[in-house]
Design an enzyme around this catalytic site. Sequence first.
Site, short mmCIF file in Angstrom:
data_model
loop_
_atom_site.label_atom_id
_atom_site.label_comp_id
_atom_site.label_asym_id
_atom_site.label_seq_id
_atom_site.Cartn_x
_atom_site.Cartn_y
_atom_site.Cartn_z
N VAL A 1 0.83 -1.21 0.00
CA VAL A 1 0.00 0.00 0.00
C VAL A 1 0.87 1.26 0.00
O VAL A 1 0.61 2.21 -0.74
CB VAL A 1 -0.96 0.00 1.22
CG1 VAL A 1 -1.75 1.31 1.28
CG2 VAL A 1 -1.92 -1.17 1.15
N ASP B 1 -13.66 2.42 0.26
CA ASP B 1 -14.92 1.68 0.22
C ASP B 1 -15.91 2.33 -0.76
O ASP B 1 -16.66 1.63 -1.44
CB ASP B 1 -15.53 1.61 1.63
CG ASP B 1 -14.61 0.87 2.61
OD1 ASP B 1 -13.85 0.00 2.14
OD2 ASP B 1 -14.65 1.18 3.81
N ASN C 1 -0.42 -4.30 15.18
CA ASN C 1 -0.45 -2.98 14.54
C ASN C 1 -0.57 -1.82 15.52
O ASN C 1 -0.06 -0.73 15.26
CB ASN C 1 -1.55 -2.94 13.47
CG ASN C 1 -1.15 -3.74 12.23
OD1 ASN C 1 -0.04 -4.27 12.17
ND2 ASN C 1 -2.04 -3.83 11.26
N VAL D 1 -3.72 4.51 7.77
CA VAL D 1 -4.21 3.48 6.84
C VAL D 1 -4.21 2.10 7.51
O VAL D 1 -5.09 1.28 7.27
CB VAL D 1 -3.33 3.46 5.56
CG1 VAL D 1 -3.83 2.41 4.57
CG2 VAL D 1 -3.31 4.83 4.90
N ARG E 1 -14.98 1.34 -4.24
CA ARG E 1 -15.43 -0.04 -4.49
C ARG E 1 -16.95 -0.08 -4.72
O ARG E 1 -17.45 -0.84 -5.54
CB ARG E 1 -15.03 -0.93 -3.31
CG ARG E 1 -13.53 -1.18 -3.29
CD ARG E 1 -13.08 -2.01 -2.10
NE ARG E 1 -11.68 -2.38 -2.23
CZ ARG E 1 -10.90 -2.73 -1.22
NH1 ARG E 1 -11.39 -2.78 0.01
NH2 ARG E 1 -9.64 -3.07 -1.43
N ARG F 1 -10.06 -7.54 9.73
CA ARG F 1 -9.13 -6.43 9.98
C ARG F 1 -8.85 -6.31 11.49
O ARG F 1 -7.77 -5.92 11.90
CB ARG F 1 -9.73 -5.13 9.46
CG ARG F 1 -9.90 -5.10 7.93
CD ARG F 1 -10.63 -3.85 7.50
NE ARG F 1 -10.79 -3.72 6.06
CZ ARG F 1 -11.83 -4.18 5.37
NH1 ARG F 1 -12.81 -4.81 5.99
NH2 ARG F 1 -11.91 -3.99 4.06
N HIS G 1 -14.77 0.98 9.06
CA HIS G 1 -14.10 0.33 7.93
C HIS G 1 -13.93 -1.16 8.24
O HIS G 1 -12.83 -1.63 8.54
CB HIS G 1 -12.75 1.01 7.68
CG HIS G 1 -11.97 0.40 6.55
ND1 HIS G 1 -12.45 0.32 5.26
CD2 HIS G 1 -10.74 -0.17 6.52
CE1 HIS G 1 -11.55 -0.26 4.50
NE2 HIS G 1 -10.51 -0.58 5.24
P1 NAI Z 1 2.81 -4.87 3.63
O1 NAI Z 1 3.20 -6.01 4.51
O2 NAI Z 1 2.99 -5.01 2.15
O3 NAI Z 1 3.63 -3.56 4.06
C1 NAI Z 1 3.74 -3.15 5.38
C2 NAI Z 1 5.13 -2.57 5.55
O4 NAI Z 1 5.23 -2.00 6.86
C3 NAI Z 1 6.25 -3.61 5.42
O5 NAI Z 1 7.16 -3.23 4.39
C4 NAI Z 1 6.91 -3.59 6.79
O6 NAI Z 1 8.32 -3.79 6.75
C5 NAI Z 1 6.57 -2.18 7.28
N1 NAI Z 1 6.67 -2.02 8.73
C6 NAI Z 1 6.27 -2.87 9.70
N2 NAI Z 1 6.55 -2.33 10.90
C7 NAI Z 1 7.11 -1.13 10.69
C8 NAI Z 1 7.59 -0.10 11.53
N3 NAI Z 1 7.55 -0.21 12.85
N4 NAI Z 1 8.10 1.00 10.97
C9 NAI Z 1 8.16 1.13 9.62
N5 NAI Z 1 7.71 0.19 8.76
C10 NAI Z 1 7.20 -0.92 9.29
O7 NAI Z 1 1.30 -4.50 3.98
P2 NAI Z 1 0.27 -3.63 3.10
O8 NAI Z 1 -0.48 -4.54 2.22
O9 NAI Z 1 1.00 -2.48 2.54
O10 NAI Z 1 -0.74 -3.13 4.23
C11 NAI Z 1 -0.32 -2.21 5.21
C12 NAI Z 1 -1.44 -1.95 6.22
O11 NAI Z 1 -2.49 -1.24 5.58
C13 NAI Z 1 -2.08 -3.22 6.80
O12 NAI Z 1 -2.36 -3.03 8.17
C14 NAI Z 1 -3.37 -3.34 6.01
O13 NAI Z 1 -4.36 -4.06 6.71
C15 NAI Z 1 -3.72 -1.88 5.87
N6 NAI Z 1 -4.66 -1.58 4.79
C16 NAI Z 1 -5.62 -0.64 5.06
C17 NAI Z 1 -6.53 -0.25 4.11
C18 NAI Z 1 -7.55 0.79 4.45
O14 NAI Z 1 -8.48 0.98 3.66
N7 NAI Z 1 -7.44 1.49 5.57
C19 NAI Z 1 -6.50 -0.85 2.76
C20 NAI Z 1 -5.43 -1.81 2.56
C21 NAI Z 1 -4.54 -2.14 3.55
#
Ligand code: NAI
Length: 306
Positions: free
Chosen positions: A11, A148, A95, A118, A151, A88, A175
């Site tokens: 993301v 959302d 998180n 996010v 979508r 979630r 969400h």
């Molecule tokens: P991902 O696993 O591809 O990327 C997350 C990144 O965060 C990783 O590169 C990881 O190394 C990094 N990370 C972890 N701990 C960290 C820290 N303390 N400091 C800096 N970086 C750190 O995951 P993705 O797919 O990018 O999703 C990220 C988050 O966004 C998830 O919690 C997901 O559920 C959420 N999300 C929320 C949405 C929304 O509509 N609000 C939509 C899609 C995802």
Amino acid sequence: MKVTVVGAGAVGASCAEYIAIKNFASEVVLLDIKEGYAEGKAMDLMQTASLNGFDTKITGITNDYSKTANSDVCVITSGIPRKPGMTREELIGINAGIVKAVSSSLIEFSPKTIIIVVSNPMDTMAYLVHKSTSLPKNKIIGMGGALDSARFKYRLAEALQGPISDVDGMVIGGHSDTGMIPLTRLATRNGVPVSEFLSEEKLSEVLEATKVGGATLTKLLGTSAWYAPGAAVSAMVQAIACDTKKVFPCSVLLEGEYGFNDICLGVPVVLGKNGIEEIVKINLNDAEKATMVESAKGVKAVNDLL
Ligand code: NAI
């Protein structure tokens, strides 16, 4: 305009890419905890600049927050995404610790920043940033409703068998699969209520498909989606950077609005240079109000796990 995106994963990188392609920010800092990861993503993205025609400078950083100093907007995408079958809400344990530490480090170097949250469970994570920092409420914005709603519009256009640009619609509430409220009553096609074109049965299919929009993709991809989430965040950052005053449903701290207190929940807001410029009041009918109450109960139950 300097934007920091924490988390250079799916993301975060998509968000940085869309911000750069739209060319409204001078600088995007991508920061990740994984050694070299953000540097690699930033370099790869910068090598698209001459092809995609942007001048935004993207820098990758491993965990050095001093390089994020004086960011106008910071986006928090760090944390774990859900896997197929997960909700979630199940992500909260890991998180919450990440979001709390990251927001505090960001504010140390950018005390005037606007934060877009996010990481999931997003409403609770936005609430956590309110509780654990001293940023004013107009500067903490959760991203969920923008995605959302996109979508929802996709599903509406599919049901109408027409272009997405003809369709308008909004999703408010929490969400989550059970908490989000696609406002089918207020959705339109070229200004005409969609109920003029779609049967009740079709509309309820659209509603259900929207609610499980994220889960459907998680099942197909094996992890959660990134293009539409990144695009949704970039659209919000653009509204702030360019002070467009465009309305997006966002998760914001409610203090009496819509009858709720001490909770972050998705409602329409005007976004501009101050972050949240205004919370927009729309007249919900009794059924929608009741659904909103149930949605808030769900979010509060997750907040109680903090
Ligand atoms: P991902 O696993 O591809 O990327 C997350 C990144 O965060 C990783 O590169 C990881 O190394 C990094 N990370 C972890 N701990 C960290 C820290 N303390 N400091 C800096 N970086 C750190 O995951 P993705 O797919 O990018 O999703 C990220 C988050 O966004 C998830 O919690 C997901 O559920 C959420 N999300 C929320 C949405 C929304 O509509 N609000 C939509 C899609 C995802």
